[in-house]
Design a protein around this motif. Structure first.
Motif, PDB file in Angstrom:
ATOM      1  N   GLN A  12       0.815  -1.219   0.000  1.00 48.96           N
ATOM      2  CA  GLN A  12       0.000   0.000   0.000  1.00 48.96           C
ATOM      3  C   GLN A  12       0.852   1.275   0.000  1.00 48.96           C
ATOM      4  O   GLN A  12       0.522   2.246  -0.645  1.00 48.96           O
ATOM      5  N   GLU A  13       1.942   1.245   0.772  1.00 52.55           N
ATOM      6  CA  GLU A  13       2.768   2.453   0.856  1.00 52.55           C
ATOM      7  C   GLU A  13       4.194   2.096   1.233  1.00 52.55           C
ATOM      8  O   GLU A  13       4.457   1.032   1.790  1.00 52.55           O
ATOM      9  N   GLY A  14       5.118   3.009   0.938  1.00 52.82           N
ATOM     10  CA  GLY A  14       6.519   2.795   1.282  1.00 52.82           C
ATOM     11  C   GLY A  14       6.800   3.248   2.702  1.00 52.82           C
ATOM     12  O   GLY A  14       5.994   3.925   3.329  1.00 52.82           O
ATOM     13  N   LEU A  15       7.960   2.857   3.188  1.00 56.12           N
ATOM     14  CA  LEU A  15       8.352   3.221   4.556  1.00 56.12           C
ATOM     15  C   LEU A  15       9.747   3.825   4.456  1.00 56.12           C
ATOM     16  O   LEU A  15      10.743   3.137   4.604  1.00 56.12           O
ATOM     17  N   SER A  16       9.791   5.116   4.187  1.00 55.87           N
ATOM     18  CA  SER A  16      11.047   5.744   3.784  1.00 55.87           C
ATOM     19  C   SER A  16      12.113   5.730   4.876  1.00 55.87           C
ATOM     20  O   SER A  16      13.305   5.701   4.580  1.00 55.87           O
ATOM     21  N   SER A  65      11.175  -4.772  -4.967  1.00 56.76           N
ATOM     22  CA  SER A  65      11.741  -3.431  -5.216  1.00 56.76           C
ATOM     23  C   SER A  65      11.656  -2.570  -3.954  1.00 56.76           C
ATOM     24  O   SER A  65      12.601  -1.840  -3.619  1.00 56.76           O
ATOM     25  N   ARG A  66      10.521  -2.648  -3.276  1.00 56.03           N
ATOM     26  CA  ARG A  66      10.359  -1.879  -2.025  1.00 56.03           C
ATOM     27  C   ARG A  66      11.371  -2.339  -0.971  1.00 56.03           C
ATOM     28  O   ARG A  66      11.942  -1.534  -0.241  1.00 56.03           O
ATOM     29  N   LEU A  67      11.578  -3.643  -0.886  1.00 52.44           N
ATOM     30  CA  LEU A  67      12.529  -4.178   0.095  1.00 52.44           C
ATOM     31  C   LEU A  67      13.961  -3.782  -0.258  1.00 52.44           C
ATOM     32  O   LEU A  67      14.788  -3.555   0.640  1.00 52.44           O
ATOM     33  N   PHE A  68      14.246  -3.681  -1.537  1.00 54.13           N
ATOM     34  CA  PHE A  68      15.563  -3.226  -1.992  1.00 54.13           C
ATOM     35  C   PHE A  68      15.869  -1.838  -1.435  1.00 54.13           C
ATOM     36  O   PHE A  68      16.993  -1.551  -1.013  1.00 54.13           O
ATOM     37  N   GLU A  69      14.843  -0.984  -1.422  1.00 55.99           N
ATOM     38  CA  GLU A  69      15.010   0.383  -0.903  1.00 55.99           C
ATOM     39  C   GLU A  69      15.307   0.380   0.594  1.00 55.99           C
ATOM     40  O   GLU A  69      16.023   1.241   1.104  1.00 55.99           O
ATOM     41  N   VAL A  70      14.750  -0.593   1.319  1.00 60.37           N
ATOM     42  CA  VAL A  70      14.927  -0.654   2.777  1.00 60.37           C
ATOM     43  C   VAL A  70      16.336  -1.117   3.153  1.00 60.37           C
ATOM     44  O   VAL A  70      16.898  -0.696   4.165  1.00 60.37           O
ATOM     45  N   LEU A  71      16.920  -1.983   2.324  1.00 61.50           N
ATOM     46  CA  LEU A  71      18.237  -2.538   2.649  1.00 61.50           C
ATOM     47  C   LEU A  71      19.327  -1.476   2.651  1.00 61.50           C
ATOM     48  O   LEU A  71      19.366  -0.606   1.779  1.00 61.50           O
ATOM     49  N   ASN A  72      20.223  -1.572   3.632  1.00 57.93           N
ATOM     50  CA  ASN A  72      21.438  -0.772   3.593  1.00 57.93           C
ATOM     51  C   ASN A  72      22.316  -1.269   2.441  1.00 57.93           C
ATOM     52  O   ASN A  72      22.189  -2.407   2.002  1.00 57.93           O
ATOM     53  N   GLU A  73      23.203  -0.417   1.980  1.00 56.13           N
ATOM     54  CA  GLU A  73      24.164  -0.835   0.958  1.00 56.13           C
ATOM     55  C   GLU A  73      24.931  -2.053   1.472  1.00 56.13           C
ATOM     56  O   GLU A  73      25.424  -2.055   2.599  1.00 56.13           O
ATOM     57  N   GLY A  74      24.999  -3.090   0.659  1.00 59.66           N
ATOM     58  CA  GLY A  74      25.676  -4.320   1.086  1.00 59.66           C
ATOM     59  C   GLY A  74      24.799  -5.252   1.907  1.00 59.66           C
ATOM     60  O   GLY A  74      25.226  -6.338   2.296  1.00 59.66           O
ATOM     61  N   GLY A  75      23.569  -4.820   2.190  1.00 56.62           N
ATOM     62  CA  GLY A  75      22.653  -5.625   3.001  1.00 56.62           C
ATOM     63  C   GLY A  75      22.134  -6.846   2.246  1.00 56.62           C
ATOM     64  O   GLY A  75      22.222  -6.912   1.017  1.00 56.62           O
ATOM     65  N   HIS A  76      21.582  -7.781   3.003  1.00 57.03           N
ATOM     66  CA  HIS A  76      21.121  -9.055   2.444  1.00 57.03           C
ATOM     67  C   HIS A  76      19.600  -9.206   2.526  1.00 57.03           C
ATOM     68  O   HIS A  76      19.008  -8.901   3.569  1.00 57.03           O
TER      69      HIS A  76
END
Length: 200
Positions: free
Chosen positions: A97-101, A125-136
């Motif tokens: 429904q919505e992103g969690l910036s 794609s939304r989960l990709f935005e949540v991950l830190n750089e290098g995150g899994h």
């Protein structure tokens, strides 16, 4: 997220011996992919009653249990309170429904969740935005199973197709393997499960 109404109804009786076994198998598989994470935050995405995340809680600095079902979140809140777990939190939220910036994590894991999500690519794609750089992002789910016919869930996933989708989104170092075969574990059918690890 898909099938929230169904999960609302079964939250109180969700922790069956069969689900507890599959959660243990899943969390043991995920643990093998968690490296040097004591200082990292994790999200148990689509956590249900927290069966997987609870057994991984000591691997991380903290775990956020996230689900769309208020009843499931109530169950996990009770477990956290009963066990006096200091490094756990909960969030009832629907990524479709919505992103969690403001949410960020070093690890996101999801066990038997993707099959309930209608638009897989959108949520990944939304989960990709949540991950830190290098995150899994670690996914445990069922391999594609032609014996499953359902309007409610995907009938599992082809690992190569899922890897291609994730690579297109921007995930890298995507690896997956089948790690478990079980009798009648997927809508009454014999099935196998895979684990997939991808980095941002």
């Amino acid at each position: 997220m898909g099938n929230t109404d169904k999960f609302e109804m079964i939250a109180n009786t969700y922790d069956t011996p069969e689900r507890i076994l599959i959660a243990k198998v899943s969390s043991d598989a995920i643990r093998e992919y968690v490296v040097d994470a004591k200082g990292k935050k994790a999200v148990d995405f689509g956590c249900g009653t927290g069966l997987v995340g609870m057994s991984l809680i000591d691997e991380f600095q903290s775990v956020l249990f996230l689900d769309t079902s208020p009843s499931m979140i109530r169950q996990i809140k009770q477990k956290i309170a009963d066990r006096h777990i200091p490094n756990a939190d909960t969030l009832c939220f629907d990524f479709e429904q919505e992103g969690l910036s403001e949410l960020r994590a070093g690890y996101i894991f999801m066990a038997q969740v993707l099959l309930h999500i209608p638009d897989v690519e959108f949520v990944l794609s939304r989960l990709f935005e949540v991950l830190n750089e290098g995150g899994h992002l670690i996914i445990v789910d069922f391999n594609k199973n032609e014996n499953i016919v359902s309007d409610l869930v995907h009938n599992g996933f082809n690992q190569d197709e899922l890897t291609a989708k994730m690579t297109k989104i921007g995930y890298r170092d995507v690896h997956s393997k089948t790690f478990y075969h079980g009798s009648r574990i997927f809508m009454g059918q014999d099935a196998s499960m895979f684990i997939l690890d991808a980095r941002k």
